[in-house]
Design a protein around this motif. Sequence first.
Motif, short mmCIF file in Angstrom:
data_model
loop_
_atom_site.label_atom_id
_atom_site.label_comp_id
_atom_site.label_asym_id
_atom_site.label_seq_id
_atom_site.Cartn_x
_atom_site.Cartn_y
_atom_site.Cartn_z
N ASN A 56 0.82 -1.21 0.00
CA ASN A 56 0.00 0.00 0.00
C ASN A 56 0.86 1.26 0.00
O ASN A 56 0.35 2.34 0.30
CB ASN A 56 -0.93 0.01 1.22
N SER A 57 2.13 1.17 -0.28
CA SER A 57 3.00 2.34 -0.28
C SER A 57 2.59 3.33 -1.35
O SER A 57 2.20 2.96 -2.45
CB SER A 57 4.46 1.92 -0.51
N VAL A 58 2.68 4.60 -1.00
CA VAL A 58 2.30 5.69 -1.90
C VAL A 58 3.58 6.29 -2.48
O VAL A 58 4.51 6.60 -1.75
CB VAL A 58 1.50 6.76 -1.12
N ALA A 59 3.61 6.46 -3.78
CA ALA A 59 4.75 7.09 -4.44
C ALA A 59 4.62 8.60 -4.30
O ALA A 59 3.58 9.19 -4.60
CB ALA A 59 4.79 6.70 -5.91
N LEU A 60 5.67 9.23 -3.80
CA LEU A 60 5.68 10.67 -3.59
C LEU A 60 5.33 11.43 -4.86
O LEU A 60 4.59 12.40 -4.83
CB LEU A 60 7.05 11.11 -3.06
N LYS A 61 5.83 10.98 -6.00
CA LYS A 61 5.58 11.69 -7.26
C LYS A 61 4.09 11.75 -7.60
O LYS A 61 3.64 12.68 -8.24
CB LYS A 61 6.35 11.05 -8.41
#
Length: 105
Positions: free
Chosen positions: A23-28
């Motif tokens: 479930n990690s969110v990409a900063l970009k």
Amino acid sequence: MKYIIILIQLLSVGTTWGQNSNNSVALKDLLGRWFSTQDKNYKVVFTNKFKIDLYADQANDTGLYRVSGDSLIVTDKTDRSVFSYAILSLSKKYLTLLYLSGVIF
């Protein structure tokens, strides 16, 4: 146009956010200007370092932020208060945040 939906949770439940690496969110994907679906005057801008809350194009709040898994942690620039949010969903068009009151990450 990007939209933001903020859900406020007054009492936290026993849920741990940010532990599942899937479930990690990409900063970009978070960077840019998001518009509220409930109040057209409310916007949130994410730069490489800052989360800026705007109302009627006036900055009300600015804070340094970091993303950890599916969690957003914001430290207010003026008084160093820490605010935690769960990133419930993020697409090219919508961002849904859940404010977590009293939750420690």
